[in-house]
Design an enzyme around this catalytic site. Structure first.
Site, mmCIF file in Angstrom:
data_model
loop_
_atom_site.group_PDB
_atom_site.id
_atom_site.type_symbol
_atom_site.label_atom_id
_atom_site.label_comp_id
_atom_site.label_asym_id
_atom_site.label_seq_id
_atom_site.Cartn_x
_atom_site.Cartn_y
_atom_site.Cartn_z
ATOM 1 N N GLY A 114 49.622 49.126 23.726
ATOM 2 C CA GLY A 114 49.444 50.036 24.849
ATOM 3 C C GLY A 114 50.322 51.260 24.700
ATOM 4 O O GLY A 114 50.803 51.586 23.602
ATOM 5 N N SER A 115 50.560 51.925 25.802
ATOM 6 C CA SER A 115 51.370 53.139 25.792
ATOM 7 C C SER A 115 52.844 52.794 25.600
ATOM 8 O O SER A 115 53.270 51.649 25.814
ATOM 9 C CB SER A 115 51.190 53.897 27.109
ATOM 10 N N CYS A 146 45.320 54.898 18.714
ATOM 11 C CA CYS A 146 46.757 55.133 18.560
ATOM 12 C C CYS A 146 47.036 55.882 17.264
ATOM 13 O O CYS A 146 48.076 56.522 17.126
ATOM 14 C CB CYS A 146 47.525 53.821 18.617
ATOM 15 N N VAL A 167 54.280 51.439 28.896
ATOM 16 C CA VAL A 167 53.973 50.030 29.123
ATOM 17 C C VAL A 167 54.820 49.151 28.203
ATOM 18 O O VAL A 167 55.381 48.138 28.623
ATOM 19 C CB VAL A 167 52.475 49.759 28.908
ATOM 20 N N GLY A 168 54.920 49.531 26.945
ATOM 21 C CA GLY A 168 55.675 48.746 25.981
ATOM 22 C C GLY A 168 57.151 48.686 26.284
ATOM 23 O O GLY A 168 57.812 47.654 26.074
ATOM 24 N N GLU A 207 53.031 47.362 19.815
ATOM 25 C CA GLU A 207 52.225 48.373 19.121
ATOM 26 C C GLU A 207 51.910 49.458 20.145
ATOM 27 O O GLU A 207 50.995 49.318 20.963
ATOM 28 C CB GLU A 207 50.935 47.752 18.576
#
Length: 520
Positions: free
Chosen positions: A251-252, A307, A255-256, A273
């Site tokens: 995710g972004s 990504c 979020v990570g 990731e």
């Protein structure tokens, strides 16, 4: 910009029938069966035409608890099955995916918005990782080391870890799950998948395909689990759950960062990731025709929602005007339309929120001094009623702009000049993210400098291919704000296992390490 016709059904009804998708579907599975979930209905809408596809009766907190307990019980049995036998089951999963490649690829395209060819390619990635995992099941190797003590042997081995939680993003609604799940399965782990709420039907269809293989092989209930649920039922509690030793999050960066913090507080493992801000360097010694094709796919493929999408372009001043002219011409002929139309090259953004981010980024770039030289519009009319179609945008900019330093998940490409290679590499590296990078050059010295210690700081660095479209054989992931995780190929399997060092004494003595004497 060309357009395509959105008026026919594109085989959606038949595709849903083949995949067993009903009007309302249960939102949780323990592998061989489906749970009677009672949560709120989540409706999935296609960004292609704005139409409702189907609904999912989401799981509740109680459903999640049942899934975790079932997975714990299944792990006790699954971990003791020989790895090659686990690999044989994964092989059958790959064969089953081959049977359903067309309808599942079509669903990926329709629910997510990527073009049909990319939908098929995503399912092919799943098939490929199954093949990779089958071979891996016979190569979960350790090492043997020489001991400093006489008649002692040292070695290391890897054991199954436990429950692997997978949180996937909308842009690759099935492939990234398979990168994690297939490796985890052959490693002896069990899996709980929480898919994106924007693409839940792809996850349901995938689990229905897997269900028959699990049943045919009498795999215990709870080895492969799915939970579609709102964050109030399966969110931070999933990340904080000590029964789940590894959480993989795609995710972004935002979020990570939160996920990593929650998992880290309990000293769990997180495989992150996250975002990319990927660049291609176009040398004055490049094959410009080859570079143009790579830039086009990297920048506008999946409507810039990978990504690994190309977001920045550093072009040598000697070829800048020529290359930009060719790029503008190519952008003018990009065919935008329904992702299931065979002539379409660029489909929609995932939703109108993504369109707003697209427009805000363009406005921000202009406010900082950037110049839009192509695209940047939202398409309207009968062919684009969903309001999610945009024209890919080219902006002349500077790397220092705040907006250029950010990842905008949309087809915006920032163009910049450079004079010397070290200047281009420095600018490429001068962003918070570090996922994918590329240089186009026919000069060996430039290529080697780009790949050297003083070159690209990204987890992926390519020569004469673009930033997007990684193969499953290599470890996938990046550095800095990209999270540092590695999935898919190479030795990425090691994160799904726990390492153990063993020392065996086959002598009649008990010497201590480092020659320590401890006699009573």
């Amino acid at each position: 910009m060309g357009t395509t016709n959105l008026q026919n059904d594109h085989g959606v009804a038949d595709m849903l029938r083949q995949l067993g998708i009903s009007d309302i579907n249960p939102g949780a599975s323990t592998g061989t069966g489906w749970m009677d979930t009672k949560g709120e209905v989540l409706d999935s809408f296609s960004p292609a035409d704005g139409k409702r596809i189907a609904g999912v009766q989401q799981a509740t907190t109680a459903d999640y608890e049942h899934i975790v307990q079932t997975a714990q019980q299944a792990f006790v049995t699954w971990r003791m099955m020989p790895a090659p036998k686990r690999g044989e089951i994964v092989r059958q999963m790959g064969d089953e995916l081959r049977k359903y490649k067309e309808p599942l690829g079509r669903l990926v395209s329709y629910e997510m918005g990527k073009i049909y060819q990319e939908g098929l390619g995503e399912v092919q990635e799943m098939i490929d990782i199954c093949d990779f995992a089958v071979g891996l099941s016979r190569q979960l190797y350790g090492l043997t080391m020489h001991s400093e003590r006489s008649r002692h042997r040292m070695y290391e081995q890897y054991h199954p870890l436990g429950i692997v939680g997978v949180v996937s993003a909308f842009n690759f609604p099935v492939a990234v799950w398979s990168w994690n799940a297939m490796l985890a399965l052959v490693c002896g782990d069990v899996v709980i998948w929480k898919p994106s709420s924007k693409t839940p039907l792809c996850a349901l269809a995938t689990h229905r395909i897997m269900q028959q293989v699990l049943a045919d092989n009498q795999v215990p209930e709870g080895v492969l689990n799915l939970v579609v649920a709102s964050s109030k039922h399966v969110g931070d509690n999933f990340l904080a759950d000590k029964r789940v030793p590894l959480i993989s999050v795609t995710g972004s960066t935002r979020v990570g960062r939160r996920a990593g913090q929650i998992v880290g507080e309990r000293l769990g493992r997180s495989l992150l990731e996250l975002g990319g801000n990927n660049a291609i360097i176009i040398s004055d010694k490049a094959d410009l025709d080859m570079a143009l094709r790579a830039v086009l796919f990297g920048a506008v493929g999946t409507a810039g929602q990978r990504c690994t999408s190309t977001r920045r372009l550093f072009i040598h001043e000697a070829v800048y005007d020529t290359f930009v002219g060719q790029l503008k011409s190519a952008y003018a002929h990009i065919r935008i339309g329904h992702p299931l139309d065979s002539t379409t090259l660029v489909g929609p953004l995932i939703d109108q929120s993504a369109v707003q981010d697209f427009m805000k980024a363009i406005a921000a770039a202009k406010a900082e001094g950037g110049k839009v030289i192509a695209g940047g519009d939202v398409l309207s009319g009968d062919a684009f009623t969903s309001g999610t179609y945009v024209t890919p945008c080219l902006i002349e900019a500077e790397n220092r702009y705040h907006i250029v330093q950010e990842e905008t998940f949309a087809p915006i490409l920032y163009l910049m000049r450079y004079t010397k290679l070290d200047e281009a590499i420095a600018m490429q590296n001068d962003v918070p993210q570090g996922l994918s990078s590329s240089i186009f050059t026919l000069d060996m010295r430039e290529a080697e400098a780009f790949l050297s210690h003083e070159g690209s700081d990204c987890g992926i660095a390519n020569v004469n291919i673009g930033t997007s479209g990684a193969e499953i054989g290599g470890a996938f992931g990046g550095e800095k704000d990209t999270g540092g995780g590695r999935e898919s190929g190479s030795d990425s399997w090691k994160i799904y296992m726990r390492r153990q060092t063993n020392t065996i004494n086959y002598s009649s003595e008990l010497p201590l390490a480092q020659g320590i004497r401890f006699d009573v």
